[in-house]
Design an enzyme around this catalytic site. Structure first.
Site, PDB file in Angstrom:
ATOM      1  N   SER A   8       3.187  -1.653  10.434  1.00  0.00           N
ATOM      2  CA  SER A   8       4.064  -1.884  10.622  1.00  0.00           C
ATOM      3  C   SER A   8       4.981  -2.854  10.954  1.00  0.00           C
ATOM      4  CB  SER A   8       4.663  -0.891  12.247  1.00  0.00           C
ATOM      5  OG  SER A   8       4.063   0.249  12.355  1.00  0.00           O
ATOM      6  N   GLY A  65       2.210   2.911  10.652  1.00  0.00           N
ATOM      7  CA  GLY A  65       3.296   3.905  10.803  1.00  0.00           C
ATOM      8  C   GLY A  65       3.790   4.192  11.942  1.00  0.00           C
ATOM      9  N   ASN A  80       0.797  -1.106  -0.008  1.00  0.00           N
ATOM     10  CA  ASN A  80      -0.241   0.058   0.219  1.00  0.00           C
ATOM     11  C   ASN A  80       1.097   1.305   0.395  1.00  0.00           C
ATOM     12  OD1 ASN A  80      -1.772   2.551   0.341  1.00  0.00           O
ATOM     13  ND2 ASN A  80      -2.655   1.311   2.137  1.00  0.00           N
ATOM     14  N   TRP A  81       1.166   1.911  -1.460  1.00  0.00           N
ATOM     15  CA  TRP A  81       1.838   2.422  -1.192  1.00  0.00           C
ATOM     16  C   TRP A  81       1.176   4.149  -0.758  1.00  0.00           C
ATOM     17  CZ3 TRP A  81       4.612   2.678  -6.477  1.00  0.00           C
ATOM     18  CH2 TRP A  81       5.057   1.285  -6.896  1.00  0.00           C
ATOM     19  N   LYS A  82       0.225   4.763  -0.800  1.00  0.00           N
ATOM     20  CA  LYS A  82      -0.597   5.409  -0.031  1.00  0.00           C
ATOM     21  C   LYS A  82      -0.720   6.151  -1.228  1.00  0.00           C
ATOM     22  CE  LYS A  82      -0.247   3.246   4.642  1.00  0.00           C
ATOM     23  NZ  LYS A  82      -0.123   3.832   5.965  1.00  0.00           N
ATOM     24  N   HIS A  94      -9.809   0.954   4.655  1.00  0.00           N
ATOM     25  CA  HIS A  94      -8.187   1.442   5.096  1.00  0.00           C
ATOM     26  C   HIS A  94      -8.672   2.194   6.742  1.00  0.00           C
ATOM     27  CE1 HIS A  94      -4.305   2.812   6.234  1.00  0.00           C
ATOM     28  NE2 HIS A  94      -3.474   1.861   5.926  1.00  0.00           N
ATOM     29  N   GLU A 109      -6.934   5.179   7.555  1.00  0.00           N
ATOM     30  CA  GLU A 109      -6.950   6.521   7.042  1.00  0.00           C
ATOM     31  C   GLU A 109      -7.958   7.083   6.306  1.00  0.00           C
ATOM     32  OE1 GLU A 109      -3.255   6.142   5.123  1.00  0.00           O
ATOM     33  OE2 GLU A 109      -2.136   5.391   6.965  1.00  0.00           O
ATOM     34  N   GLU A 127      -5.463  -4.376  11.204  1.00  0.00           N
ATOM     35  CA  GLU A 127      -4.527  -3.199  10.938  1.00  0.00           C
ATOM     36  C   GLU A 127      -4.957  -2.828  12.330  1.00  0.00           C
ATOM     37  OE1 GLU A 127      -2.098  -2.334   6.962  1.00  0.00           O
ATOM     38  OE2 GLU A 127      -4.007  -1.217   6.859  1.00  0.00           O
TER      39      GLU A 127
HETATM   40  P1  PGA Z   1       2.454   0.647   7.891  1.00  0.00           P
HETATM   41  O1  PGA Z   1       1.072   1.190   7.487  1.00  0.00           O
HETATM   42  O2  PGA Z   1       3.077  -0.719   7.200  1.00  0.00           O
HETATM   43  O3  PGA Z   1       3.241   2.133   6.709  1.00  0.00           O
HETATM   44  O4  PGA Z   1       2.043   0.752   9.543  1.00  0.00           O
HETATM   45  C1  PGA Z   1      -0.072  -0.188   7.043  1.00  0.00           C
HETATM   46  C2  PGA Z   1      -0.966   0.710   6.329  1.00  0.00           C
HETATM   47  O5  PGA Z   1      -1.700   1.410   6.288  1.00  0.00           O
HETATM   48  O6  PGA Z   1      -1.568  -0.322   5.291  1.00  0.00           O
END
Ligand code: PGA
Length: 240
Positions: A201, A166, A7-9, A91, A93, A160
């Site tokens: 993470s 993150g 997931n490159w966001k 997600h 976010e 998650e």
């Molecule tokens: P992260 O993000 O690996 O940077 O913690 C995971 C995600 O949000 O899918």
């Protein structure tokens, strides 16, 4: 087969996406026993695609609408027409920063199915919810968005925990296992292939211990998926 999703966001320009593709394709050729998907930002789906077909493409989101006057939105049919096999939905976010809720996510799931996309549906509790002992209730409430989703279809659910995304602070393998076991119980009536991914993470250093948990069928990887070497090491752990 286990699944590893990058997931490159909102990261990588066009040139960076192309550089990743070239560097990762050399490594991916040596990876077997794991399915891989990359979710770039929408403009770079073509750049992130594997000319050799070793990995699949995923959207990071899709609209809950089919099409029409929805400026800025991207439909599930558009993603499918760009070669996507997957779409990440729900997600944290998007839930926390863009106000996505269960009714909207139910609509997005339906749009994904109409286009033949397999959802990578994300769930996870905040730190406050965990500390209040509400983790399993929160997961059950989030999973209710899947009530109308056809149970015979393939599905990936990513656990998650929000406090692990993150932050460099991944869930302990036992914490992940407990939550993911409850997710599998809640979805026990499904007959299609169900894979449970851990996200939050994930790094090359912690992936093997997480992958060793019985409920873990792969990973959804953010930060560590931006580097071809670290993502390929995570794919290798997911394959083991
Ligand atoms: P992260 O993000 O690996 O940077 O913690 C995971 C995600 O949000 O899918």
């Amino acid at each position: 087969m286990n699944l590893a999703v990058a997931n490159w966001k909102m990261n990588k320009t066009r040139a960076e996406a192309l550089a990743f593709r070239d560097a990762f394709s050399r490594r991916a050729a040596a990876l077997s026993g794991v399915e891989i998907a990359i979710a770039p930002a929408f403009p770079f789906l073509a750049e992130a695609a594997d000319p050799g077909g070793r990995w699949a493409l995923s959207g990071q989101d899709c609209s809950g609408e089919k099409g029409g006057a929805f400026t800025g939105e991207v439909s599930s049919a558009m993603l499918a027409s760009c070669g996507c096999r997957y779409v990440i939905l729900g997600h944290s976010e998007r839930r926390l920063r863009f106000g996505e809720n269960t009714p909207l996510l139910s609509r997005k799931l339906a749009r994904a199915r109409e286009a033949g996309l397999t959802p990578v549906f994300c769930v996870g509790e905040t730190l406050a919810e965990r500390e209040a002992g509400a983790t399993l209730d929160v997961l059950a409430a989030q999973l209710s968005a899947l009530a109308e989703d056809p149970g015979g279809e393939a599905l990936a659910v990513a656990y998650e925990p929000v406090w692990a995304i993150g932050t460099g602070c991944n869930a302990a393998p036992e914490q992940a296992e407990e939550a993911m076991r409850s997710i599998r119980r809640a979805l026990a009536a499904r007959t299609g292939g169900l894979r449970l991914l851990y996200g939050g993470s994930v790094t090359p250093d912690n992936a093997a211990a997480l992958a060793a948990q019985p409920s873990v069928n792969g990973f959804l990887v953010g930060g560590a998926s931006l580097d071809p070497e670290s993502f390929s090491r995570i794919c290798l752990a997911a394959a083991a």
